[in-house]
Design a protein around this motif. Structure first.
Motif, PDB file in Angstrom:
ATOM      1  N   ASP A 248       0.820  -1.206   0.000  1.00  8.12           N
ATOM      2  CA  ASP A 248       0.000   0.000   0.000  1.00  8.12           C
ATOM      3  C   ASP A 248       0.860   1.266   0.000  1.00  8.12           C
ATOM      4  OD1 ASP A 248      -2.706   0.861  -0.142  1.00  8.12           O
ATOM      5  OD2 ASP A 248      -2.519   1.681   1.883  1.00  8.12           O
ATOM      6  N   SER A 249       2.180   1.130   0.174  1.00  9.23           N
ATOM      7  CA  SER A 249       3.073   2.285   0.088  1.00  9.23           C
ATOM      8  C   SER A 249       3.542   2.548  -1.344  1.00  9.23           C
ATOM      9  CB  SER A 249       4.277   2.089   1.004  1.00  9.23           C
ATOM     10  OG  SER A 249       4.871   0.829   0.785  1.00  9.23           O
ATOM     11  N   THR A 250       3.034   1.767  -2.326  1.00 11.45           N
ATOM     12  CA  THR A 250       3.320   2.026  -3.733  1.00 11.45           C
ATOM     13  C   THR A 250       2.839   3.456  -4.053  1.00 11.45           C
ATOM     14  OG1 THR A 250       2.901  -0.314  -4.191  1.00 11.45           O
ATOM     15  CG2 THR A 250       2.914   1.187  -6.074  1.00 11.45           C
ATOM     16  N   PRO A 251       3.562   4.241  -4.825  1.00 10.83           N
ATOM     17  CA  PRO A 251       4.764   3.942  -5.606  1.00 10.83           C
ATOM     18  C   PRO A 251       6.072   4.234  -4.877  1.00 10.83           C
ATOM     19  CG  PRO A 251       3.962   6.080  -6.212  1.00 10.83           C
ATOM     20  CD  PRO A 251       3.013   5.574  -5.170  1.00 10.83           C
ATOM     21  N   PHE A 252       5.975   4.503  -3.539  1.00 10.26           N
ATOM     22  CA  PHE A 252       7.169   4.894  -2.808  1.00 10.26           C
ATOM     23  C   PHE A 252       7.946   3.688  -2.295  1.00 10.26           C
ATOM     24  CE2 PHE A 252       3.758   8.050  -2.112  1.00 10.26           C
ATOM     25  CZ  PHE A 252       4.259   9.027  -2.955  1.00 10.26           C
ATOM     26  N   ALA A 253       7.371   2.506  -2.449  1.00 12.47           N
ATOM     27  CA  ALA A 253       8.059   1.260  -2.127  1.00 12.47           C
ATOM     28  C   ALA A 253       7.896   0.319  -3.312  1.00 12.47           C
ATOM     29  CB  ALA A 253       7.475   0.634  -0.865  1.00 12.47           C
ATOM     30  N   LEU A 254       8.888  -0.543  -3.489  1.00  9.39           N
ATOM     31  CA  LEU A 254       8.882  -1.453  -4.632  1.00  9.39           C
ATOM     32  C   LEU A 254       7.916  -2.612  -4.418  1.00  9.39           C
ATOM     33  CD1 LEU A 254      12.732  -1.654  -5.080  1.00  9.39           C
ATOM     34  CD2 LEU A 254      11.155  -0.464  -6.586  1.00  9.39           C
ATOM     35  N   PRO A 255       7.375  -3.176  -5.488  1.00  8.80           N
ATOM     36  CA  PRO A 255       6.579  -4.406  -5.339  1.00  8.80           C
ATOM     37  C   PRO A 255       7.481  -5.553  -4.887  1.00  8.80           C
ATOM     38  CG  PRO A 255       6.968  -3.940  -7.656  1.00  8.80           C
ATOM     39  CD  PRO A 255       7.460  -2.742  -6.900  1.00  8.80           C
ATOM     40  N   THR A 256       6.897  -6.475  -4.138  1.00  9.07           N
ATOM     41  CA  THR A 256       7.634  -7.656  -3.697  1.00  9.07           C
ATOM     42  C   THR A 256       7.497  -8.724  -4.777  1.00  9.07           C
ATOM     43  OG1 THR A 256       7.118  -7.123  -1.408  1.00  9.07           O
ATOM     44  CG2 THR A 256       7.854  -9.365  -1.873  1.00  9.07           C
ATOM     45  N   VAL A 257       8.673  -9.268  -5.204  1.00  4.67           N
ATOM     46  CA  VAL A 257       8.687 -10.272  -6.269  1.00  4.67           C
ATOM     47  C   VAL A 257       8.999 -11.636  -5.652  1.00  4.67           C
ATOM     48  CG1 VAL A 257       9.702 -10.954  -8.469  1.00  4.67           C
ATOM     49  CG2 VAL A 257       9.509  -8.512  -7.876  1.00  4.67           C
ATOM     50  N   PHE A 258       8.123 -12.602  -5.902  1.00  7.35           N
ATOM     51  CA  PHE A 258       8.299 -13.961  -5.395  1.00  7.35           C
ATOM     52  C   PHE A 258       8.597 -14.899  -6.557  1.00  7.35           C
ATOM     53  CE2 PHE A 258       5.592 -11.879  -2.327  1.00  7.35           C
ATOM     54  CZ  PHE A 258       6.005 -12.376  -1.097  1.00  7.35           C
ATOM     55  N   LEU A 259       9.577 -15.799  -6.364  1.00  7.46           N
ATOM     56  CA  LEU A 259       9.745 -16.945  -7.261  1.00  7.46           C
ATOM     57  C   LEU A 259       9.027 -18.129  -6.616  1.00  7.46           C
ATOM     58  CD1 LEU A 259      13.470 -16.660  -8.389  1.00  7.46           C
ATOM     59  CD2 LEU A 259      11.430 -15.837  -9.551  1.00  7.46           C
ATOM     60  N   LEU A 260       8.248 -18.873  -7.428  1.00  9.05           N
ATOM     61  CA  LEU A 260       7.362 -19.901  -6.885  1.00  9.05           C
ATOM     62  C   LEU A 260       7.674 -21.273  -7.469  1.00  9.05           C
ATOM     63  CD1 LEU A 260       4.037 -17.853  -7.226  1.00  9.05           C
ATOM     64  CD2 LEU A 260       5.546 -18.002  -5.216  1.00  9.05           C
TER      65      LEU A 260
ATOM     66  N   THR B  39      -1.106 -11.589   4.709  1.00 14.13           N
ATOM     67  CA  THR B  39      -1.699 -12.906   4.447  1.00 14.13           C
ATOM     68  C   THR B  39      -1.213 -13.466   3.119  1.00 14.13           C
ATOM     69  OG1 THR B  39      -3.660 -12.322   5.728  1.00 14.13           O
ATOM     70  CG2 THR B  39      -3.869 -14.143   4.164  1.00 14.13           C
ATOM     71  N   ILE B  40      -1.151 -12.622   2.100  1.00 17.89           N
ATOM     72  CA  ILE B  40      -0.687 -13.072   0.783  1.00 17.89           C
ATOM     73  C   ILE B  40       0.775 -13.493   0.865  1.00 17.89           C
ATOM     74  CG2 ILE B  40      -0.308 -12.373  -1.607  1.00 17.89           C
ATOM     75  CD1 ILE B  40      -2.591 -10.351  -1.230  1.00 17.89           C
ATOM     76  N   THR B  41       1.593 -12.724   1.573  1.00 22.64           N
ATOM     77  CA  THR B  41       3.018 -13.065   1.721  1.00 22.64           C
ATOM     78  C   THR B  41       3.178 -14.430   2.378  1.00 22.64           C
ATOM     79  OG1 THR B  41       3.663 -10.737   1.857  1.00 22.64           O
ATOM     80  CG2 THR B  41       5.197 -12.343   2.773  1.00 22.64           C
ATOM     81  N   ALA B  42       2.412 -14.670   3.433  1.00 18.73           N
ATOM     82  CA  ALA B  42       2.493 -15.962   4.121  1.00 18.73           C
ATOM     83  C   ALA B  42       2.070 -17.095   3.202  1.00 18.73           C
ATOM     84  CB  ALA B  42       1.626 -15.926   5.377  1.00 18.73           C
ATOM     85  N   SER B  43       1.038 -16.890   2.385  1.00 15.50           N
ATOM     86  CA  SER B  43       0.566 -17.933   1.461  1.00 15.50           C
ATOM     87  C   SER B  43       1.596 -18.224   0.390  1.00 15.50           C
ATOM     88  CB  SER B  43      -0.758 -17.495   0.818  1.00 15.50           C
ATOM     89  OG  SER B  43      -1.773 -17.351   1.791  1.00 15.50           O
ATOM     90  N   LEU B  44       2.193 -17.190  -0.177  1.00 10.07           N
ATOM     91  CA  LEU B  44       3.178 -17.385  -1.241  1.00 10.07           C
ATOM     92  C   LEU B  44       4.455 -18.021  -0.717  1.00 10.07           C
ATOM     93  CD1 LEU B  44       2.733 -14.063  -3.299  1.00 10.07           C
ATOM     94  CD2 LEU B  44       1.809 -16.329  -3.798  1.00 10.07           C
ATOM     95  N   SER B  45       4.821 -17.724   0.537  1.00 10.94           N
ATOM     96  CA  SER B  45       6.061 -18.289   1.086  1.00 10.94           C
ATOM     97  C   SER B  45       5.972 -19.809   1.230  1.00 10.94           C
ATOM     98  CB  SER B  45       6.378 -17.655   2.446  1.00 10.94           C
ATOM     99  OG  SER B  45       5.408 -18.009   3.407  1.00 10.94           O
ATOM    100  N   LYS B  46       4.724 -20.340   1.259  1.00  9.83           N
ATOM    101  CA  LYS B  46       4.560 -21.796   1.367  1.00  9.83           C
ATOM    102  C   LYS B  46       4.919 -22.507   0.075  1.00  9.83           C
ATOM    103  CE  LYS B  46       0.914 -21.410   4.859  1.00  9.83           C
ATOM    104  NZ  LYS B  46      -0.520 -21.657   5.161  1.00  9.83           N
ATOM    105  N   ILE B  47       4.878 -21.777  -1.045  1.00 12.63           N
ATOM    106  CA  ILE B  47       5.236 -22.401  -2.331  1.00 12.63           C
ATOM    107  C   ILE B  47       6.434 -21.666  -2.951  1.00 12.63           C
ATOM    108  CG2 ILE B  47       2.943 -23.329  -2.821  1.00 12.63           C
ATOM    109  CD1 ILE B  47       2.422 -20.862  -4.589  1.00 12.63           C
ATOM    110  N   LYS B  48       7.269 -21.101  -2.091  1.00  5.15           N
ATOM    111  CA  LYS B  48       8.436 -20.355  -2.571  1.00  5.15           C
ATOM    112  C   LYS B  48       9.425 -21.278  -3.261  1.00  5.15           C
ATOM    113  CE  LYS B  48      10.771 -20.884   1.880  1.00  5.15           C
ATOM    114  NZ  LYS B  48      11.145 -20.251   3.126  1.00  5.15           N
ATOM    115  N   ARG B  49      10.196 -20.698  -4.149  1.00  2.23           N
ATOM    116  CA  ARG B  49      11.274 -21.439  -4.814  1.00  2.23           C
ATOM    117  C   ARG B  49      12.575 -20.707  -4.532  1.00  2.23           C
ATOM    118  NH1 ARG B  49      11.995 -22.395 -11.388  1.00  2.23           N
ATOM    119  NH2 ARG B  49      13.976 -23.561 -11.264  1.00  2.23           N
ATOM    120  N   LEU B  50      13.485 -21.365  -3.792  1.00  2.00           N
ATOM    121  CA  LEU B  50      14.782 -20.754  -3.479  1.00  2.00           C
ATOM    122  C   LEU B  50      15.757 -21.081  -4.603  1.00  2.00           C
ATOM    123  CD1 LEU B  50      15.111 -21.422   0.371  1.00  2.00           C
ATOM    124  CD2 LEU B  50      14.519 -19.286  -0.786  1.00  2.00           C
ATOM    125  N   VAL B  51      16.053 -20.095  -5.407  1.00  2.09           N
ATOM    126  CA  VAL B  51      16.983 -20.266  -6.521  1.00  2.09           C
ATOM    127  C   VAL B  51      18.398 -19.915  -6.069  1.00  2.09           C
ATOM    128  CG1 VAL B  51      17.551 -19.482  -8.848  1.00  2.09           C
ATOM    129  CG2 VAL B  51      15.171 -19.766  -8.183  1.00  2.09           C
TER     130      VAL B  51
END
Length: 778
Positions: free
Chosen positions: A61-73, A92-104
């Protein structure tokens, strides 16, 4: 408050368009509800092959003064999932995406799988810096290509390994220079709490410094003079730690040290889940082999559950430099194992946490000063701080934090409770000498500075006792008598001193530099002020701010800590600029003002202004003129008399005294000379004047307004250079108060009447001068 996309609809439409149209990103779904969320697949095309990386872009919600968070899945989200998630909160979205994260590559990924590839930096511009979706996608694709090709990664912040561990230790580890070597494969390592205090346990300490490592099978390092003041006395250098391992063991039992064990590993460690995973990693996939590798070293330590066990893994990072992961292993408090439980059972029961690590090397520690302070230069400099009061303590702290190599802290007073309102030190240092209190704080802020407290009064001892052998000084005593005395000696010693004092209750300040022979000295300024020189900036007293109290004839005047901190910071900045300059600049006087000064347009137009000027040595300053070759003029008739007396006694030595006048500019006029006297002793190797005769001659001369200025004598040969006996005699005269001269003249004639004149100033080498002749009075 409304959502960002309601406040910035143009940016919302721009991001939606760019996310859906980028050639390297195939978007599956996008939704804007509680947040803006886009999901799809990043496409890499390399050497005719295509690679796919499912990804998601989450806008805060601080966009455009903060960057979007990019997840690899691990997998691609469906359109329905995107719609459902976008209705949730950012957390909540961050927690959900971290469950299917891909550590490259976890060094550029946070523990939740998000990338840390872009940093906003708008220090040099006015206004916020923003990145569009196209730029962010390009950056991610560039980073992924570098990973696949094995080429250097684009510059960006690397996340520390410990950040990915589910368990993070509350203790931070500082690693000294000795840890960053490539010698050996395993050994012991030792840590000590940064603040040494009596304790029963080290379990709850939060900050440890790594004193060094012992490398199994490696020779003892040479004694390079490294000294660790934070270590126990008997093992406070790398050399002693190697030489006396039993002392380290004893210090560990006394809870002065925390012992750990380390191994060199062939690759960067993964996120280690538990002690079983650690064994498998150390055994390169074989837990039994890992157990064999560590059991001989750790069996006794695991059996002793009183202290946490530290395990270090040293590896070579992508940049080719040694790096560390330090793990804290600890037996859970509530777990009760049977007495004599086997090693493997105890090992498996240990909890595992990763310790935050920070390189505690001189260069790394001073990186934040880069650009304004050149550490390679500053670390070789020395400064003596004369006066450790409210101003001096802050100046010392600033110089210490900047990395000045050596600091000498001079003061003769104790710290009282009320001093803490303006002083760097707090109540904790009450009744300690101020120099000692400041020394403690300087060392706490920068271990790499060599600081020394000196308790003494500069009015009672020669200044040379307090000054470091090299470098400059800063005097903040703000006492005219004391600073005049410091100035007199510093000019004579040819030592550069800065002076700083608060004026008008801290609303103004005077800072000036004295390079002997180049700048106006303290005494010069009193002369400039007395004659109301137009270049001297006079600052009147503020009658509304009387003296608060008088401590042992030391007047205390009001000034707030905020003002004094500003003045000390400005003083420190000027000193640092001077220490780094290849050649000192011409400006040597600064007045800082927050209120108008009469007749000074700059201060009247703008508050917080810094006025500067350049004041040379005053022509009538006795201190500064003593540095110049002294001009000597002699009455022609006096010179002829001495010359004739020499020739009359050619072949033997003769002599007498010289009288005359000392001029305001430091020059000397020789107006008369005595003979040797009837009781004088003359020979080819010795001359002793008739003392009674010469004393009477001098008494008569003083009645005529002429004073003693020196000596004359002859040599029985053609040599008219002063002998060692002559030099010793004149040096003694310069120091004796009853002669009333600090630079006596020596006039020596050869047997044929050739004269040579030298001047012998106190505390300085003698110098040869060319005589000039005065016209004889009519």
């Amino acid at each position: 408050m409304s959502k960002w996309f309601e406040r910035h609809p143009f940016i919302l439409h721009r991001e939606i368009h760019q996310l859906s149209s980028h050639g390297d990103y195939r978007q599956v779904g996008i939704a804007c509800n509680q947040v803006l969320l886009s999901a799809g697949t990043l496409l890499l095309r390399l050497n005719g092959k295509a690679s796919r990386y499912p990804a998601a872009f989450l806008y805060p919600d601080s966009t455009p003064f903060a960057l979007p968070t990019v997840f690899l899945l691990e997998r691609e989200l469906t359109e329905q999932e995107v719609t459902r998630l976008a209705a949730s909160s950012f957390a909540t979205i961050t927690a959900s995406l971290s469950k299917i994260k891909r550590l490259v590559y976890q060094r550029h990924q946070n523990s939740n799988g998000s990338l840390c590839l872009l940093e906003q930096d708008n220090v040099e511009q006015l206004g916020a810096e923003t990145f569009e979706a196209h730029s962010i996608i390009n950056r991610v694709v560039q980073w992924l290509k570098a990973l696949e090709l094995g080429t250097p990664l684009p510059e960006s912040k690397e996340v520390e390994l410990y950040a990915h561990f589910p368990g993070k230790a509350a203790m931070r580890i500082l690693l000294t220079e000795t840890y960053f070597t490539t010698v050996g494969q395993q050994g012991r390592m030792y840590f000590t709490p940064l603040l040494q205090e009596p304790r029963k346990t080290l379990v709850h300490e939060r900050l440890f410094i790594g004193a060094g490592i012992l490398v199994d099978g490696a020779p003892m390092p040479p004694d390079d003079g490294t000294f660790w003041h934070f270590m126990p006395d008997s093992i406070n250098s790398p050399n002693l730690l190697y030489r006396y391992p039993a002392r380290a063991q004893q210090a560990t039992k006394q809870l002065k040290l925390l012992e750990g064990y380390w191994w060199q590993v062939v690759e960067e460690p993964p996120v280690i889940r538990d002690t079983g995973h650690l064994l498998a990693f150390l055994g390169e996939g074989d837990a039994d082999q890992g157990l064999t590798r560590i059991s001989s070293e750790l069996k006794a330590a695991v059996a002793d559950s009183r202290q946490p066990l530290l395990v270090g893994l040293r590896f070579t990072n992508r940049k080719g430099s040694p790096e560390w992961l330090v793990l804290k292993l600890e037996m859970p408090e509530m777990l009760q194992l049977p007495k004599g439980a086997p090693f493997r059972q105890r090992w498996v029961a240990l909890s595992i946490e990763a310790c935050p690590i920070e390189a505690f090397t001189a260069r790394e520690y001073h990186t934040r000063n880069a650009g304004r302070v050149a550490y390679d230069v500053i670390s070789q400099q020395a400064v003596t701080v004369i006066g450790c009061g409210a101003l001096g303590s802050e100046v010392a702290d600033c110089l210490g934090k900047a990395g000045v190599g050596s600091l000498q802290l001079v003061d003769n007073q104790l710290l009282h409770p009320h001093n803490s309102m303006r002083h760097l030190a707090s109540y904790a240092f009450v009744e300690l000498p101020k120099a000692t209190a400041v020394w403690n704080l300087v060392k706490l802020h920068n271990f790499f500075v060599k600081a020394t407290p000196v308790i003494g009064n500069v009015l009672n001892d020669p200044l040379s006792k307090y000054l470091l052998p090299t470098g400059i000084g800063i005097c903040t005593i703000a006492d005219d008598n004391a600073e005049e005395f410091v100035n007199e000696q510093a000019v004579n010693l040819d030592r550069t001193i800065f002076y700083a004092r608060a004026l008008r209750g801290g609303k103004m300040a005077r800072i000036f530099r004295v390079i002997p022979g180049q700048d106006a000295c303290f005494h010069c300024l009193t002369l400039y002020k007395r004659e109301q020189h137009p270049d001297f900036i006079s600052v009147p007293e503020d009658e509304r701010l009387p003296t608060i109290r008088n401590e042992c004839n030391n007047p205390i005047r009001p000034a707030s800590a905020a003002d004094l901190k500003l003045i000390s910071s400005l003083t420190s900045r000027l000193i640092l600029d001077h220490l780094q300059a290849p050649n000192p600049g011409p400006v040597n006087h600064w007045i800082w003002a927050t209120e108008p000064l009469p007749g000074r347009p700059a201060t009247q137009a703008l508050p917080f202004v810094l006025e500067t000027c350049q004041l040379p040595p005053h022509e009538y300053c006795s201190y500064c003129n003593a540095l110049k070759p002294t001009a000597v003029a002699i009455q022609a008739a006096t010179y002829s008399f001495v010359q004739e007396e020499t020739i009359r006694r050619a072949g033997t030595e003769t002599g007498g005294i010289l009288t005359g006048q000392l001029q305001p500019d430091g020059s000397i006029q020789v107006l008369n000379a005595s003979g040797p006297g009837p009781a004088a002793v003359h020979s080819t190797t010795l001359f002793k004047r008739d003392v009674a005769y010469c004393q009477q001659f001098l008494a008569d001369e003083e009645k005529a307004g002429r004073v003693y200025v020196g000596e004359w004598h002859s040599h029985p040969n053609e040599n008219n250079n002063p002998s060692q006996t002559d030099l010793t005699s004149l040096a003694a005269i310069a120091y004796q108060l009853n002669y009333h001269t600090s630079k006596p003249v020596m006039l020596i004639f050869s047997r044929s009447g050739r004269g040579r004149c030298t001047v012998h100033p106190v505390g300085a080498p003698h110098c040869l001068v060319d005589l000039t002749f005065l016209s004889d009075p009519v």
